[in-house]
Design an enzyme around this catalytic site. Sequence first.
Site, PDB file in Angstrom:
ATOM      1  N   ARG A  58      61.614  40.416 -45.129  1.00  0.00           N
ATOM      2  CA  ARG A  58      61.578  39.477 -43.809  1.00  0.00           C
ATOM      3  C   ARG A  58      60.170  39.351 -43.412  1.00  0.00           C
ATOM      4  O   ARG A  58      60.045  38.339 -42.965  1.00  0.00           O
ATOM      5  CB  ARG A  58      62.658  39.788 -42.956  1.00  0.00           C
ATOM      6  N   GLU A  95      67.471  52.959 -40.503  1.00  0.00           N
ATOM      7  CA  GLU A  95      68.539  53.247 -39.676  1.00  0.00           C
ATOM      8  C   GLU A  95      69.785  53.745 -40.611  1.00  0.00           C
ATOM      9  O   GLU A  95      70.524  54.269 -40.320  1.00  0.00           O
ATOM     10  CB  GLU A  95      68.972  52.020 -39.048  1.00  0.00           C
TER      11      GLU A  95
END
Length: 170
Positions: A58, A95
Site C-alpha cells: 500500500r 503485528e
Amino acid sequence: MNISNYIRSIDNFPSKGITFRDITPIFQDPNIFNFVIEEMRKYIDKVKPDYLAAIDSRGFLLGSALALSSKIPLILIRKKGKLPPPVISQKYSLEYGDDYLELSSQINLSGKNVIIIDDVLATGGTVLAAIKLLTRLDASICGLSFLINLEDIVRPQELKDYSINYLISY
C-alpha cells in the site's frame, strides 16, 4: 477535508485483536486522494530528499503519486521473492507474524537522502527493515512519512532517531 471519513476500521482482521485500517475508500474518491497526496507532499517539499522509497504494497500507492507529483525518483522496497536478483533482504516482524523485505542491491544510494513512504506506522518493524536495507546501500534516511500513525503500539527505540510525519492518528 476529514481523512478519517475515508478510512474504514475492521476489527479482528487479519487476526483476532487487530483493527485493520482500510484506506481503499481514499482511492475511490479522486478529490480525497489528491488531498492526501498534497498534504503528504508538504513534508517532502520541506525535507527535499533525493529519493522516495515506498514499501510494498500500500505504500506503493502513495509513493507513486508522491514521486510523480514531486518529480522525485521512487525506489520500490518489495516483499520477498518479487524482485529479480541481485537483492538484499531484511527480516521484520508485523503485528501478526514475520516476513522479509528486499531491495535491489544495484541501486547507487551512496550519500543520497531518502524519505520512506508507507500507509501505516504500527509496530515499526516494516519501516525499520526498510531503514536497514537502505542504509546498507549507504543511503541517509532523512524522514519517514505515513498516512496513518497507530499511537498505542510499542515501537523499536531506533525509530526515535528519525523525523516522522503522518496525517492521522488512531
